[in-house]
Design an enzyme around this catalytic site. Structure first.
Site, short mmCIF file in Angstrom:
data_model
loop_
_atom_site.label_atom_id
_atom_site.label_comp_id
_atom_site.label_asym_id
_atom_site.label_seq_id
_atom_site.Cartn_x
_atom_site.Cartn_y
_atom_site.Cartn_z
N VAL A 62 26.91 48.89 113.58
CA VAL A 62 26.63 47.81 114.52
C VAL A 62 25.22 48.03 115.01
O VAL A 62 24.87 49.15 115.41
CB VAL A 62 27.62 47.83 115.71
CG1 VAL A 62 27.29 46.73 116.71
CG2 VAL A 62 29.06 47.72 115.23
N GLY A 76 32.10 45.41 121.75
CA GLY A 76 33.42 45.17 121.20
C GLY A 76 33.43 44.89 119.70
O GLY A 76 34.49 44.80 119.10
N ASN A 115 27.65 63.22 115.78
CA ASN A 115 27.73 61.88 116.38
C ASN A 115 28.84 61.85 117.44
O ASN A 115 29.91 61.27 117.24
CB ASN A 115 27.94 60.82 115.30
CG ASN A 115 27.67 59.43 115.80
OD1 ASN A 115 27.62 59.18 117.01
ND2 ASN A 115 27.50 58.50 114.87
N ASN A 132 29.13 60.34 120.29
CA ASN A 132 29.53 59.02 120.79
C ASN A 132 30.57 58.39 119.88
O ASN A 132 31.57 57.83 120.36
CB ASN A 132 28.32 58.09 120.93
CG ASN A 132 27.42 58.48 122.07
OD1 ASN A 132 27.83 59.15 123.01
ND2 ASN A 132 26.16 58.07 122.00
N TYR A 172 36.17 56.91 118.45
CA TYR A 172 37.29 56.91 117.52
C TYR A 172 38.53 57.56 118.13
O TYR A 172 39.64 57.07 117.95
CB TYR A 172 36.91 57.65 116.23
CG TYR A 172 35.79 57.02 115.44
CD1 TYR A 172 35.60 55.63 115.42
CD2 TYR A 172 34.89 57.79 114.73
CE1 TYR A 172 34.58 55.05 114.70
CE2 TYR A 172 33.86 57.21 113.99
CZ TYR A 172 33.71 55.85 113.99
OH TYR A 172 32.69 55.28 113.27
#
Length: 162
Positions: free
Chosen positions: A92, A100, A129, A131, A136
């Protein structure tokens, strides 16, 4: 968390290949792996939309532009004796993280796995990673600490396969 913009999730179409390729390059830069990227629209297109596609993709559109993608394929579990869905990459654009879109892509992929009767939905995350790992885990995923990815590529693969 930012206010969720209007976005549309859909299956990728041939016209999206250049945008997906651009996002793959952005992902590689984020992961500090740009030196490994060889993808072009011409090399990606046949694998998504050729005679024998081997991957599928979802894209997210916001403001009329493709701003995110998820590229996935079917794998197989010998223990479950069922296919699974493997997410190769999800990206993203930074300005839209927290909106979202990533969660919506993951939830759609989970729904696809259920609709197809798959036994599991898997992906990898880089250990640095944090974040992504927290994101997750918050969604219910288990980060598998005992498993490591093994890979042979490039010249090593050519030698190994000779």
């Amino acid at each position: 968390m930012s206010t969720a913009p209007d976005f549309l999730l859909r299956a990728a179409e041939p016209r999206d290949v250049p945008a997906i390729t651009g996002l793959i390059h952005e992902l590689a830069e984020f992961e500090k792996l740009s030196h490994l990227v060889q993808v072009t629209p011409e090399t990606l297109h046949p694998h998504l939309f050729g005679d024998k596609p081997v991957v599928e993709a979802l894209v997210a559109e916001a403001g009329g532009a493709v701003v995110a993608f998820a590229l996935f394929f079917t794998n197989f579990s010998t223990f479950l004796a069922r296919p699974g869905l493997y997410l190769e990459d999800l990206y993203v654009q930074p300005a839209l993280r927290g909106s979202g879109i990533g969660q919506a892509l993951l939830e759609r992929l989970g729904a696809i796995a259920v609709e197809r009767g798959y036994g599991r939905f898997e992906w990898s995350v880089l250990d640095w990673n944090e974040n992504a790992i927290r994101f997750y885990e918050k969604m219910g995923a288990t980060v598998m600490p005992d498993w490591r990815i093994c890979r042979i590529t490039g010249d090593e693969l050519k030698r190994f396969g000779a």
